[in-house]
Design a protein around this motif. Structure first.
Motif, PDB file in Angstrom:
ATOM      1  N   GLY A 228     -27.622  53.288  46.792  1.00 57.70           N
ATOM      2  CA  GLY A 228     -27.003  54.569  46.479  1.00 57.70           C
ATOM      3  C   GLY A 228     -28.014  55.539  45.906  1.00 57.70           C
ATOM      4  N   CYS A 229     -27.529  56.643  45.356  1.00 56.31           N
ATOM      5  CA  CYS A 229     -28.420  57.656  44.806  1.00 56.31           C
ATOM      6  C   CYS A 229     -27.726  58.384  43.662  1.00 56.31           C
ATOM      7  N   GLU A 230     -28.525  59.054  42.866  1.00 60.34           N
ATOM      8  CA  GLU A 230     -27.974  59.831  41.765  1.00 60.34           C
ATOM      9  C   GLU A 230     -28.875  61.034  41.516  1.00 60.34           C
ATOM     10  N   GLY A 231     -28.366  61.981  40.761  1.00 63.71           N
ATOM     11  CA  GLY A 231     -29.139  63.190  40.523  1.00 63.71           C
ATOM     12  C   GLY A 231     -28.890  64.213  41.605  1.00 63.71           C
ATOM     13  N   CYS A 232     -29.888  64.991  41.912  1.00 66.10           N
ATOM     14  CA  CYS A 232     -29.840  66.055  42.909  1.00 66.10           C
ATOM     15  C   CYS A 232     -28.960  67.195  42.416  1.00 66.10           C
ATOM     16  N   ASP A 233     -28.890  68.243  43.195  1.00 72.97           N
ATOM     17  CA  ASP A 233     -28.137  69.448  42.838  1.00 72.97           C
ATOM     18  C   ASP A 233     -26.641  69.141  42.782  1.00 72.97           C
ATOM     19  N   SER A 234     -26.031  69.394  41.621  1.00 70.38           N
ATOM     20  CA  SER A 234     -24.630  69.029  41.434  1.00 70.38           C
ATOM     21  C   SER A 234     -23.713  69.780  42.385  1.00 70.38           C
ATOM     22  N   GLU A 235     -24.040  71.031  42.716  1.00 68.53           N
ATOM     23  CA  GLU A 235     -23.212  71.804  43.634  1.00 68.53           C
ATOM     24  C   GLU A 235     -23.219  71.177  45.024  1.00 68.53           C
ATOM     25  N   PHE A 236     -24.391  70.713  45.471  1.00 70.80           N
ATOM     26  CA  PHE A 236     -24.509  70.054  46.770  1.00 70.80           C
ATOM     27  C   PHE A 236     -23.719  68.747  46.769  1.00 70.80           C
ATOM     28  N   VAL A 237     -23.843  67.958  45.694  1.00 66.36           N
ATOM     29  CA  VAL A 237     -23.115  66.694  45.603  1.00 66.36           C
ATOM     30  C   VAL A 237     -21.609  66.937  45.619  1.00 66.36           C
ATOM     31  N   ASP A 238     -21.163  67.905  44.830  1.00 70.12           N
ATOM     32  CA  ASP A 238     -19.731  68.214  44.783  1.00 70.12           C
ATOM     33  C   ASP A 238     -19.214  68.620  46.160  1.00 70.12           C
ATOM     34  N   SER A 239     -20.014  69.399  46.883  1.00 73.60           N
ATOM     35  CA  SER A 239     -19.622  69.823  48.224  1.00 73.60           C
ATOM     36  C   SER A 239     -19.530  68.635  49.172  1.00 73.60           C
ATOM     37  N   CYS A 240     -20.485  67.703  49.076  1.00 75.97           N
ATOM     38  CA  CYS A 240     -20.480  66.517  49.934  1.00 75.97           C
ATOM     39  C   CYS A 240     -19.285  65.614  49.642  1.00 75.97           C
ATOM     40  N   VAL A 241     -18.939  65.491  48.363  1.00 76.15           N
ATOM     41  CA  VAL A 241     -17.770  64.687  47.993  1.00 76.15           C
ATOM     42  C   VAL A 241     -16.500  65.332  48.558  1.00 76.15           C
ATOM     43  N   LYS A 242     -16.399  66.645  48.408  1.00 77.18           N
ATOM     44  CA  LYS A 242     -15.228  67.378  48.897  1.00 77.18           C
ATOM     45  C   LYS A 242     -15.081  67.243  50.403  1.00 77.18           C
ATOM     46  N   GLU A 243     -16.197  67.251  51.129  1.00 80.72           N
ATOM     47  CA  GLU A 243     -16.166  67.180  52.586  1.00 80.72           C
ATOM     48  C   GLU A 243     -16.108  65.743  53.109  1.00 80.72           C
ATOM     49  N   GLY A 244     -16.050  64.767  52.215  1.00 76.81           N
ATOM     50  CA  GLY A 244     -15.942  63.380  52.654  1.00 76.81           C
ATOM     51  C   GLY A 244     -17.245  62.764  53.104  1.00 76.81           C
ATOM     52  N   ILE A 245     -18.374  63.376  52.726  1.00 69.49           N
ATOM     53  CA  ILE A 245     -19.695  62.844  53.096  1.00 69.49           C
ATOM     54  C   ILE A 245     -20.164  61.810  52.080  1.00 69.49           C
ATOM     55  N   LEU A 246     -19.905  62.037  50.802  1.00 67.16           N
ATOM     56  CA  LEU A 246     -20.308  61.120  49.743  1.00 67.16           C
ATOM     57  C   LEU A 246     -19.078  60.537  49.058  1.00 67.16           C
ATOM     58  N   SER A 247     -19.278  59.330  48.530  1.00 62.76           N
ATOM     59  CA  SER A 247     -18.204  58.650  47.806  1.00 62.76           C
ATOM     60  C   SER A 247     -18.800  57.932  46.603  1.00 62.76           C
ATOM     61  N   GLU A 248     -18.012  57.786  45.568  1.00 58.86           N
ATOM     62  CA  GLU A 248     -18.453  57.004  44.416  1.00 58.86           C
ATOM     63  C   GLU A 248     -18.304  55.514  44.673  1.00 58.86           C
ATOM     64  N   GLN A 249     -17.578  55.182  45.710  1.00 58.58           N
ATOM     65  CA  GLN A 249     -17.358  53.771  46.059  1.00 58.58           C
ATOM     66  C   GLN A 249     -18.495  53.266  46.933  1.00 58.58           C
ATOM     67  N   LYS A 250     -19.051  52.124  46.570  1.00 60.17           N
ATOM     68  CA  LYS A 250     -20.161  51.556  47.321  1.00 60.17           C
ATOM     69  C   LYS A 250     -19.712  51.151  48.717  1.00 60.17           C
ATOM     70  N   VAL A 251     -20.476  51.589  49.711  1.00 62.59           N
ATOM     71  CA  VAL A 251     -20.188  51.262  51.103  1.00 62.59           C
ATOM     72  C   VAL A 251     -21.439  50.621  51.695  1.00 62.59           C
ATOM     73  N   SER A 252     -21.358  49.355  52.013  1.00 64.40           N
ATOM     74  CA  SER A 252     -22.503  48.634  52.572  1.00 64.40           C
ATOM     75  C   SER A 252     -22.269  48.444  54.071  1.00 64.40           C
ATOM     76  N   LEU A 253     -22.934  49.260  54.871  1.00 61.87           N
ATOM     77  CA  LEU A 253     -22.788  49.197  56.321  1.00 61.87           C
ATOM     78  C   LEU A 253     -24.161  49.212  56.979  1.00 61.87           C
ATOM     79  N   LYS A 254     -24.271  48.513  58.098  1.00 56.20           N
ATOM     80  CA  LYS A 254     -25.501  48.578  58.882  1.00 56.20           C
ATOM     81  C   LYS A 254     -25.403  49.796  59.785  1.00 56.20           C
ATOM     82  N   ARG A 255     -26.175  50.824  59.457  1.00 56.17           N
ATOM     83  CA  ARG A 255     -26.092  52.088  60.182  1.00 56.17           C
ATOM     84  C   ARG A 255     -27.154  52.148  61.280  1.00 56.17           C
TER      85      ARG A 255
END
Length: 388
Positions: free
Chosen positions: A46-73
């Motif tokens: 996972g990751c942390e930090g970065c611009d809070s506005e960008f993170v908030d936007s990604c969470v809102k758009e369903g790009i980021l989640s606080e729940q760990k997702v382990s997938l082979k991409r």
């Protein structure tokens, strides 16, 4: 707080770095810093930090989640330019209807009645999807014939979740039962509806309209996103306002309206054929997001390719008799053989050119010049001088 790339989000290295929400069909272009940040988020750490506005936007758009997702991409391999974003897989020519506008034609149907049938094998489909995913593809359009009539459709369906691409089933809706819907692994179901009851049934057969509408309702109730495609023909011209009201009332996300090319069985039914001057204005109907923003300066079909049920590969299914390769050649090699048509090479000369991108090149070809005008599209914009 740590964030993880969500289950339905996948990074794509297209002409510009991007992240794609497979569930919502939204594609977001990224700068290098944002792309590297999301690449970290795609890892198991996972990751942390970065611009809070960008993170908030990604969470809102369903790009980021606080729940760990382990997938082979899939691997991030640079896509060719222009990128192959949309792949139509015509998995079978077998069909349960005999529509009067079908471009596959009677020759293939005669072969099927004689015990022969063109369909892609399970291994071929898996290999094609794997290569399409590696080429950073976005959507696969699973079509036919009627795709549900593929002899191994259940096994194909079981395989679909392996791939980080949006899966769209294109169907006439007759065979899509509750049992199939319960296990169906696609994001969107596109049903063909070519008019209200009388007009649709005149093209496809008695009782087909009611079955198609019931399939749409059943699919929406099951939680699927649904779209509709409509072909303009001589018997549905009075139905478009009624169709728009019906589709919006049902909750259809996208309505695509097009004019069929006069080829295949449609050549035998002049009562369904329409001239550019009559049919063009109906191309103003339809709604929805359509295609993502693509490479500027290129004509229609710049990011699309089709694989036919006999294994041939062409720039779209209408160009099946002008194949550029086969599944033995692979998608990447076949894609490199398709030369993108630049808008400036077209003989079109109006100020709508960058908006309409010249219309359909195959219709233009049938009208006499592949680099010429698609007069149906011209009439949709009320272009004076479109005299055909």
């Amino acid at each position: 707080m740590k964030y993880f790339l969500s289950r339905e989000a996948v990074l794509k290295t297209l002409e510009h770095p991007a992240v794609y929400n497979i569930r919502t069909d939204e594609l977001y272009e990224l700068d290098d810093a944002s792309f590297q940040f999301l690449r970290q988020c795609a890892s198991s750490r996972g990751c942390e930090g970065c611009d809070s506005e960008f993170v908030d936007s990604c969470v809102k758009e369903g790009i980021l989640s606080e729940q760990k997702v382990s997938l082979k991409r899939p691997p991030l391999i640079k896509a060719p330019e222009p990128s192959l974003r949309y792949l139509e897989l015509q998995i079978t020519n077998n069909c349960n209807l005999k529509c009067r506008h079908c471009y596959i034609g009677d020759q293939n149907r005669d072969r099927m009645r004689g015990g022969e049938k063109d369909e892609l094998s399970l291994d071929q489909i898996r290999d094609l999807l794997r290569e399409f995913e590696a080429m950073q593809g976005l959507r696969v359009l699973i079509s036919g014939g009627e795709p549900l009539m593929h002899s191994q459709f259940e096994k194909i369906n079981e395989m679909l979740p392996e791939f980080f691409i949006r899966k769209i089933l294109i169907t006439n809706g007759i065979l899509l039962t509750k049992r199939i819907l319960t296990a169906l692994n696609v994001h969107e179901i596109q049903v063909s509806i070519d008019g209200l009851e009388h007009a649709h049934d005149s093209l496809r057969g008695k009782g087909i309209f009611r079955s198609a509408i019931e399939t749409v309702r059943r699919s929406l109730d099951a939680g699927f996103q649904c779209s509709v495609s409509t072909m303009v023909h001589g018997k549905n011209l009075e139905d478009f306002d009624g169709m728009e009201k019906l589709f919006k009332g049902l909750g259809i996300k996208d309505w695509t309206v097009d004019v069929p090319c006069i080829t295949g069985r449609l050549e035998e039914h002049p009562e369904f054929q329409i001239s550019p001057a009559v049919g063009g204005k109906y191309l103003r109907y339809g709604y929805g997001e359509g295609l993502h923003s693509g490479t500027s300066g290129l004509a229609c079909g710049a990011h699309l390719m089709a694989v036919m049920a006999d294994g041939k590969i062409a720039k779209c299914t209408f160009y099946a008799d002008r194949a550029v390769g086969s599944i033995e050649d692979g998608l990447r090699e076949s894609w490199q053989r398709i030369k993108p048509v630049r808008i400036e090479t077209l003989t079109c000369d109006c100020h709508y050119l960058n908006e309409c991108r010249g219309g359909c090149r195959y219709r233009a070809l049938l009208l006499g010049d592949e680099l010429g005008k698609d007069f149906y599209k011209c009439h949709s914009y009320d272009i004076l001088g479109a005299d055909k």
